[in-house]
Design a protein around this motif. Structure first.
Motif, mmCIF file in Angstrom:
data_model
loop_
_atom_site.group_PDB
_atom_site.id
_atom_site.type_symbol
_atom_site.label_atom_id
_atom_site.label_comp_id
_atom_site.label_asym_id
_atom_site.label_seq_id
_atom_site.Cartn_x
_atom_site.Cartn_y
_atom_site.Cartn_z
ATOM 1 N N ARG A 3 2.451 -0.295 -16.320
ATOM 2 C CA ARG A 3 3.726 -0.891 -15.965
ATOM 3 C C ARG A 3 4.687 -0.829 -17.137
ATOM 4 O O ARG A 3 4.254 -0.627 -18.260
ATOM 5 N N PRO A 4 5.934 -1.047 -16.844
ATOM 6 C CA PRO A 4 6.510 -1.252 -15.512
ATOM 7 C C PRO A 4 6.713 0.065 -14.762
ATOM 8 O O PRO A 4 6.832 1.121 -15.371
ATOM 9 N N VAL A 5 6.735 -0.054 -13.440
ATOM 10 C CA VAL A 5 7.194 1.037 -12.592
ATOM 11 C C VAL A 5 8.621 0.663 -12.208
ATOM 12 O O VAL A 5 8.871 -0.454 -11.748
ATOM 13 N N ILE A 6 9.544 1.572 -12.436
ATOM 14 C CA ILE A 6 10.958 1.315 -12.164
ATOM 15 C C ILE A 6 11.435 2.329 -11.133
ATOM 16 O O ILE A 6 11.172 3.528 -11.264
ATOM 17 N N GLU A 7 12.144 1.824 -10.116
ATOM 18 C CA GLU A 7 12.680 2.703 -9.074
ATOM 19 C C GLU A 7 14.155 2.412 -8.862
ATOM 20 O O GLU A 7 14.557 1.257 -8.717
ATOM 21 N N ALA A 8 14.941 3.463 -8.862
ATOM 22 C CA ALA A 8 16.364 3.358 -8.545
ATOM 23 C C ALA A 8 16.853 4.738 -8.144
ATOM 24 O O ALA A 8 16.394 5.753 -8.670
ATOM 25 N N ASP A 9 17.769 4.767 -7.211
ATOM 26 C CA ASP A 9 18.377 6.021 -6.767
ATOM 27 C C ASP A 9 17.339 7.073 -6.384
ATOM 28 O O ASP A 9 17.504 8.255 -6.671
ATOM 29 N N ALA A 31 1.289 9.355 -5.964
ATOM 30 C CA ALA A 31 1.768 10.723 -5.729
ATOM 31 C C ALA A 31 2.674 11.176 -6.874
ATOM 32 O O ALA A 31 2.649 12.338 -7.279
ATOM 33 N N ALA A 32 3.458 10.253 -7.426
ATOM 34 C CA ALA A 32 4.394 10.596 -8.500
ATOM 35 C C ALA A 32 3.712 10.701 -9.861
ATOM 36 O O ALA A 32 4.047 11.577 -10.660
ATOM 37 N N PHE A 33 2.753 9.829 -10.146
ATOM 38 C CA PHE A 33 2.204 9.723 -11.501
ATOM 39 C C PHE A 33 0.735 10.103 -11.628
ATOM 40 O O PHE A 33 0.241 10.259 -12.746
ATOM 41 N N GLY A 34 0.018 10.186 -10.507
ATOM 42 C CA GLY A 34 -1.399 10.534 -10.562
ATOM 43 C C GLY A 34 -2.207 9.513 -11.335
ATOM 44 O O GLY A 34 -1.921 8.320 -11.329
ATOM 45 N N GLY A 44 0.806 -1.227 0.000
ATOM 46 C CA GLY A 44 0.000 0.000 0.000
ATOM 47 C C GLY A 44 0.833 1.268 0.000
ATOM 48 O O GLY A 44 0.503 2.249 -0.662
ATOM 49 N N GLY A 45 1.935 1.259 0.737
ATOM 50 C CA GLY A 45 2.817 2.420 0.763
ATOM 51 C C GLY A 45 3.433 2.694 -0.596
ATOM 52 O O GLY A 45 3.608 3.849 -0.996
ATOM 53 N N ASP A 46 3.748 1.622 -1.323
ATOM 54 C CA ASP A 46 4.287 1.788 -2.682
ATOM 55 C C ASP A 46 3.225 2.378 -3.595
ATOM 56 O O ASP A 46 3.512 3.289 -4.380
#
Length: 111
Positions: A85-91, A46-49, A38-40
């Protein structure tokens, strides 16, 4: 690098293959099999609406008007395959989808 997607999604497979070929280590989260915390979902929304909700999916077409009008984060929690998708997260950075801009961001400086 963490990638959220579906293991049987062609776009997600292409993204993972290209990211691995560029030397990225991938921590893959299958949204159908593993779910999305849920936090993700809150961070992604919040980032993409509204862009986070894939309104072209068969899952979306199968929803009632009342379901579609509900809270998007709750809708995604109940139907994780609705997530684009995909959602990509880094740094500390997030991207959505696998378009030319996203590919350039993750691949250009890592080949």
């Amino acid at each position: 690098m963490r990638v959220w997607g579906l293991k049987n999604c062609d776009t997600c497979r292409k993204a993972v293959k290209a990211l691995e070929a560029a030397g990225h280590g991938i921590d893959y989260v299958d949204v159908r099999a593993d779910g999305v915390h849920g936090g993700d979902l809150e961070r992604f929304f919040a980032a993409f609406g509204e862009a986070l909700v894939n309104k072209r999916s068969t899952t979306w077409r199968g929803l009632s008007d009342a379901e579609r009008a509900g809270d998007p984060v709750q809708l995604l929690a109940a139907h994780p395959t609705l997530m684009k998708r995909p959602v990509i997260e880094a740094d500390g950075q997030l991207t959505l989808g696998w378009d030319a801009k996203t590919q350039a961001k993750w691949l250009e400086n890592h080949a």
